[in-house]
Scaffold this motif. Structure first.
Motif, PDB file in Angstrom:
ATOM      1  N   ARG A 191      40.388  34.777  44.947  1.00 14.82           N
ATOM      2  CA  ARG A 191      40.076  35.850  43.996  1.00 14.82           C
ATOM      3  C   ARG A 191      39.571  37.119  44.688  1.00 14.82           C
ATOM      4  O   ARG A 191      39.636  38.212  44.110  1.00 14.82           O
ATOM      5  CB  ARG A 191      39.031  35.379  42.993  1.00 14.82           C
ATOM      6  N   SER A 192      39.063  36.994  45.919  1.00 19.18           N
ATOM      7  CA  SER A 192      38.582  38.169  46.648  1.00 19.18           C
ATOM      8  C   SER A 192      39.677  38.867  47.428  1.00 19.18           C
ATOM      9  O   SER A 192      39.440  39.938  48.002  1.00 19.18           O
ATOM     10  CB  SER A 192      37.455  37.758  47.606  1.00 19.18           C
ATOM     11  N   ASN A 193      40.859  38.283  47.477  1.00 23.53           N
ATOM     12  CA  ASN A 193      41.958  38.848  48.256  1.00 23.53           C
ATOM     13  C   ASN A 193      42.687  39.910  47.445  1.00 23.53           C
ATOM     14  O   ASN A 193      43.521  39.601  46.595  1.00 23.53           O
ATOM     15  CB  ASN A 193      42.924  37.742  48.684  1.00 23.53           C
ATOM     16  N   VAL A 194      42.352  41.162  47.719  1.00 24.20           N
ATOM     17  CA  VAL A 194      42.957  42.268  46.982  1.00 24.20           C
ATOM     18  C   VAL A 194      44.464  42.327  47.220  1.00 24.20           C
ATOM     19  O   VAL A 194      45.236  42.665  46.331  1.00 24.20           O
ATOM     20  CB  VAL A 194      42.289  43.602  47.391  1.00 24.20           C
ATOM     21  N   GLY A 195      44.895  41.979  48.431  1.00 25.38           N
ATOM     22  CA  GLY A 195      46.315  42.019  48.765  1.00 25.38           C
ATOM     23  C   GLY A 195      47.010  40.684  48.588  1.00 25.38           C
ATOM     24  O   GLY A 195      47.891  40.337  49.378  1.00 25.38           O
ATOM     25  N   ALA A 196      46.626  39.923  47.582  1.00 27.83           N
ATOM     26  CA  ALA A 196      47.171  38.578  47.375  1.00 27.83           C
ATOM     27  C   ALA A 196      48.692  38.597  47.231  1.00 27.83           C
ATOM     28  O   ALA A 196      49.251  39.462  46.557  1.00 27.83           O
ATOM     29  CB  ALA A 196      46.542  37.944  46.142  1.00 27.83           C
ATOM     30  N   GLU A 197      49.353  37.629  47.880  1.00 23.77           N
ATOM     31  CA  GLU A 197      50.799  37.448  47.763  1.00 23.77           C
ATOM     32  C   GLU A 197      51.073  36.087  47.155  1.00 23.77           C
ATOM     33  O   GLU A 197      50.504  35.082  47.585  1.00 23.77           O
ATOM     34  CB  GLU A 197      51.468  37.547  49.145  1.00 23.77           C
TER      35      GLU A 197
END
Length: 465
Positions: free
Chosen positions: A285-291
């Motif tokens: 959830r903290s990964n702004v650049g989630a793929e």
């Protein structure tokens, strides 16, 4: 999804026209704007829009060819398919890449719709204000030589001839501030900070400014330190940069190429203190650049790498998974050769520590905040490192800036020597991680004229976020 359906339609039509029965396409479109300032004035303003597609084609002999293009209209795709087919006639016959068996499985959907980009004038105003505030934070701060504020909209897609359809889009904004001091009779000191968010209006510029100022000021009263073995605490960013430098531990492609500290038989062995656990979690959830999928269309997920010190997993593409009789993990990068790389590290405590430690009560502990020259000071295949760093000697909770020093050791021994993993994690560009305490590492106090030229002339700091 309408765009990818349209692309899939004319790709299929052109493939049938060319007699091609098996193909896949991976592509992305990036719309990016960034600014830099200098002494209150815009120094550089850049805007770009980039599109690219990688096309793979298999022929009747089951060999594969690959090409890429920036021309995404029907004629461009047709030419790419034709070129890839011609290349397939010369394709390798051993370990030929294939579709991921998970390319058509459902993937996790993340609520990360693109946000409206901020005007360039807003970017400049925000960065000028941050530079001004940083310059006024202390009389010794004379410049912010490296700074940047950027926003990016990204769209990605994957499709293949067996019906796979993947697409996603997201927005990312980032700010970077790196200040430098000048005082009579003293060496220049510097420090930086970085923040990332989904949009410019959500970006914690004030937090970035405060951190950069506090770190820079803390380095003004520096001292030499004696060489020796010290207990060390790594900042989250420093530990993750070291973990990234030795990521061949978990990389299945590196293992198959015999360019790794691990072997296929390493799974299940104790490689670290039981106090440490590590996952790669693209969907954190903290990964702004989630793929949500990789270059082969495999859905991403949380992958356990180290569980209470035990090596529990490798990062795979479809090809490495097939060769090692495992499952793809969603870490493939499409290119002339399919490569494997991590997404977003999540480091957290393993078993409960028998003894806890705190910087506020530390005695003669080296706090390493930022490691430098990793490209020159890391021997990834030997496991050794010798790196200059920015940090402090902590005694009685008081931080004393270290004038110049290097830390050296063996990464596998470091992992085994971890004595405490703090419970509170911090977000960094490469993952989320708490401070990590290590029993003992060799620290060499270095005089300025002794610093090798390649350490003195190269910094790990990027001028642009």
């Amino acid at each position: 999804m309408a765009k990818i359906d349209q692309l899939a339609t004319y790709a299929q039509e052109r493939a049938e026209k060319l007699g091609i029965h098996k193909f896949d396409l991976y592509g992305a479109t990036v719309d990016e704007t960034s600014v830099q300032v200098d002494q209150g004035e815009p120094k550089q303003v850049k805007a770009s829009n980039r599109s690219s597609i990688t096309v793979r084609v298999w022929n009747s002999n089951h060999t594969m060819g690959i090409t890429s293009t920036t021309d995404v209209d029907p004629n461009g795709v047709e030419l790419a398919l034709k070129t890839a087919y011609e290349a397939s006639l010369f394709g390798v016959k051993e370990h030929t890449p294939d579709f991921s068996p998970e390319a058509t499985l459902p993937k996790t959907d993340i609520a990360a719709e693109p946000t409206a980009p901020a005007p360039v004038s807003t970017l400049i105003e925000n960065l000028v204000a941050a530079e001004k505030a940083l310059l006024s934070a202390h009389p010794a701060i004379k410049g912010v030589p490296y700074n940047g504020l950027a926003q990016r909209d990204l769209e990605r897609f994957y499709l293949n001839s067996e019906g796979a359809r993947r697409s996603e889009s997201r927005s990312v904004a980032s700010v970077y501030l790196y200040s430098k001091t000048e005082e009579v009779g003293k060496k220049p000191r510097s420090a930086g900070a970085f923040r990332i968010s989904r949009s410019v209006d959500q970006l914690d510029i004030q937090g970035c400014l405060k951190e950069a100022a506090e770190k820079t000021i803390s380095h003004l009263n520096y001292q030499k330190i004696a060489s020796g073995n010290y207990r060390v605490v790594f900042s989250p960013e420093a530990f993750l940069s070291l973990l990234g430098a030795f990521s061949n531990l978990f990389n299945a492609q590196s293992i198959l190429d015999k360019q790794s500290l691990s072997t296929p038989q390493s799974l299940g062995t104790q490689i670290a203190s039981p106090l440490l656990s590590v996952c790669d979690d693209a969907l954190h959830r903290s990964n702004v650049g989630a793929e949500t999928f990789d270059g082969e269309g495999t859905p991403t997920r949380r992958i356990s790498l180290i569980d209470q010190g035990i090596l529990t997993g490798f990062l795979h593409s479809a090809g490495t998974a097939k060769r090692m009789q495992a499952q793809p993990t969603g870490h493939a990068n499409m290119g002339a050769k399919v490569t494997v790389s991590p997404h977003f590290y999540h480091v957290f405590p393993g078993i409960a520590a028998a003894e806890t430690y705190a910087v506020a009560t530390a005695e003669k502990v080296i706090w390493i905040d930022d490691l430098q020259a990793l490209h020159a000071g890391v021997q990834a295949l030997q496991g050794s490192f010798s790196l200059p760093f920015d940090g402090w000697l902590v005694t009685g909770g008081e931080r004393i800036s270290i004038e110049s020093a290097t830390v050296a050791g063996d990464f596998r021994a470091l992992l085994q020597s971890i004595i405490y993993v703090e419970p509170i994690a911090e977000l960094t560009p490469s993952g989320i991680c708490p401070r990590i305490w290590v029993e003992s590492l060799a620290i060499t106090g270095v005089l300025s004229f002794q610093v090798p030229w390649f350490f003195a002339s190269v910094s790990s700091h990027d001028p642009c976020p």
